[in-house]
Structure formats: structure tokens, C-alpha cells
Write an enzyme that holds these catalytic residues in place. Structure first.
Site, PDB file in Angstrom:
ATOM      1  N   LYS A 155       0.944  -1.250   0.361  1.00  0.00           N
ATOM      2  CA  LYS A 155      -0.264  -0.039   0.196  1.00  0.00           C
ATOM      3  C   LYS A 155       1.092   1.269   0.263  1.00  0.00           C
ATOM      4  O   LYS A 155       0.915   2.224   1.207  1.00  0.00           O
ATOM      5  CB  LYS A 155      -0.869  -0.041   1.465  1.00  0.00           C
ATOM      6  N   LEU A 156       1.679   1.396  -1.071  1.00  0.00           N
ATOM      7  CA  LEU A 156       2.529   2.587  -0.920  1.00  0.00           C
ATOM      8  C   LEU A 156       2.013   4.301  -1.567  1.00  0.00           C
ATOM      9  O   LEU A 156       0.880   3.827  -1.674  1.00  0.00           O
ATOM     10  CB  LEU A 156       3.981   2.511  -2.441  1.00  0.00           C
TER      11      LEU A 156
ATOM     12  N   ILE B 112       6.524  10.722  -1.807  1.00  0.00           N
ATOM     13  CA  ILE B 112       6.658  11.659  -2.781  1.00  0.00           C
ATOM     14  C   ILE B 112       7.091  11.062  -4.379  1.00  0.00           C
ATOM     15  O   ILE B 112       7.283   9.551  -3.888  1.00  0.00           O
ATOM     16  CB  ILE B 112       7.468  12.659  -2.614  1.00  0.00           C
TER      17      ILE B 112
ATOM     18  N   THR C   2      10.581   9.091  -4.872  1.00  0.00           N
ATOM     19  CA  THR C   2      10.309   7.999  -3.432  1.00  0.00           C
ATOM     20  C   THR C   2       9.403   6.086  -3.904  1.00  0.00           C
ATOM     21  O   THR C   2       9.805   5.144  -3.737  1.00  0.00           O
ATOM     22  CB  THR C   2       9.919   8.159  -1.982  1.00  0.00           C
TER      23      THR C   2
ATOM     24  N   ARG D  63     -15.238 -14.575   2.771  1.00  0.00           N
ATOM     25  CA  ARG D  63     -15.481 -15.636   4.064  1.00  0.00           C
ATOM     26  C   ARG D  63     -16.200 -16.523   3.591  1.00  0.00           C
ATOM     27  O   ARG D  63     -17.234 -16.391   2.974  1.00  0.00           O
ATOM     28  CB  ARG D  63     -15.762 -14.994   5.082  1.00  0.00           C
TER      29      ARG D  63
END
Length: 231
Positions: A63-64, A67, A70, A177
Site C-alpha cells: 500500500k505504497l 512523493i 520515492t 469469507r
């Protein structure tokens, strides 16, 4: 279509030793695994490389969000790890940076829309106006525009999302589920068959397998349900 290529087992365990044991137990029934924060920060990144080198597919659920530079640098390193899927939050600039960094690699980038543990009230408490479904659909459209490989969303939104994305992009669905099982901390859940019928392409299943008395038997039940839904 082989359900084994569409079931992703979440290695939601505390140690690499536990993960290795589970992978050994599930044997050839499972070809695709998800590694998230819990295992990643306990030696799981090296384990992810090892899994990929052994021929398994690995979904790195990081879940990056950061900026642009990066995010791009992280994606370049993850490409070198041999991962199959990677998540980042579905913010336009982050997605664009990731897509450019992963270009030509085969890494499937997935935009995270709204966590399946959240509902409308949770979004409101966090300062978002509107409902979860509307936000999911907006982010799905943005992910398509930026050239992402797919998105992560609840199966409850999968049918509407599929109409936006078309047939080629992946819809990866957690919060799965089997009928009669405990929803746990998930709020927007669905059974495997219902999720497939709704348009999900890949199902992420963690606790119903990991915490089962017989993980392999639990996996085989889910695979059979998925296979029937595909045919």
C-alpha cells in the site's frame, strides 16, 4: 480457468517459520501468496524473494504512498524482487509514478480504493464526504486512466467496478469469507462464489485458511467453490 491461479492466500502470520510451514502444508494447491506488513517486517521480504524464485507468485501488499520519486524508487526495487503484484494507494500522482517505474516489467500494479474493513461511517470519521462505493468507483476510474494493472476493492463493488475497468484489468478482492464463517474485522464481505459472479478476478483469503484446523482442506473447499463459479 484454473481457480488455483486466482486464489491468493494471505500469509497473515507472525514469523517466516509459520509462513514456510503453511506453504509446505498447502503444497501444490496454492500457487499465489500475499505478504503484507506483519510478515514483511519479520523477515518476510527475503521470504518473498525465495517464494518467487521457487516458482510461486507473490502479491506484495505494501500500500505504497509517498512523493513521486520515492514511490518510483520503491517500485523499481520491487520489480527486481520478482514480485507478481504490488499495491499502492490509488492517488493519481503515486499511480502515475509507479506505472512509469514498472513499465515493461510485468509487475501488476494494484490501486487500493477503500479498505474492506471500512464502511461509510469510518470514511466520515476520517473526514471524507460521501460513501465508500462512490469513492471506490472514482478511484477505479483514476486507476484505469493512469494505466494501472487493476484495483483492490470489496466484492460488493466489483460489478460496478468491472463496468468501469472493462475485462482486462484485475479486480483483487479481500474480505472473502466462506458461507458460515466469521467476518472478523471485515465489514464489506462476500462468499467466494458470489465474488467471482460479481466480477472479481482474484480472491484474497487469509484467516479462513490460515486459522483453519486443516488449512489444506479449507483451501480445497474454497478452490472447488471458485472453480464451480468460473464454469
Amino acid at each position: 480457468m484454473d481457480a488455483r491461479n486466482r486464489l491468493i492466500v494471505g500469509l497473515d502470520v507472525a514469523t517466516v517459520t509459520e509462513a514456510e510451514k503453511l506453504v509446505s502444508t498447502l503444497a501444490e494447491d496454492v500457487t499465489f501468496y500475499k505478504i503484507g506488513y506483519q510478515l514483511a517486517f519479520a523477515g518476510g521480504l527475503e521470504f518473498a524473494r525465495d517464494l518467487a524464485q521457487s516458482g510461486k507468485k507473490v502479491f506484495l501488499d505494501m500500500k505504497l504512498l509517498d512523493i513521486d520519486n520515492t514511490v518510483a524508487s520503491a517500485v523499481e526495487n520491487i520489480v527486481r524482487m520478482g514480485m507478481t503484484m504490488l499495491t499502492l494507494h490509488a492517488y493519481p500522482k503515486a499511480m502515475q509514478a509507479a506505472v512509469e517505474a514498472a513499465q515493461g516489467s510485468g509487475l501488476c500494479l494494484l490501486g487500493v480504493t477503500v479498505l474492506t474493513s471500512m464502511d461509510d461511517q469510518d470514511l466520515n470519521d476520517a473526514g471524507y464526504q460521501g460513501d465508500a462505493r462512490s469513492l471506490v468507483l472514482k478511484r477505479a476510474a483514476q486507476a484505469k486512466e493512469k494505466g494501472m494493472g487493476g484495483i483492490v476493492c470489496s466484492a460488493q463493488e466489483a460489478q460496478a467496478v468491472r463496468a468501469i475497468l472493462g475485462s482486462d484489468m484485475a479486480i483483487v478482492t479481500p474480505g472473502i469469507r466462506p458461507a458460515g464463517s466469521d467476518a472478523g474485522d471485515q465489514k464489506r464481505v462476500m462468499t467466494p462464489a458470489d465474488a467471482i459472479h460479481a466480477g472479481s478476478s482474484h480472491l484474497v483469503v487469509g484467516r479462513p485458511i490460515v486459522k483453519a484446523d486443516d488449512p489444506r482442506a479449507a483451501t480445497q473447499v474454497i478452490l472447488a467453490e471458485m472453480q464451480a463459479a468460473f464454469t
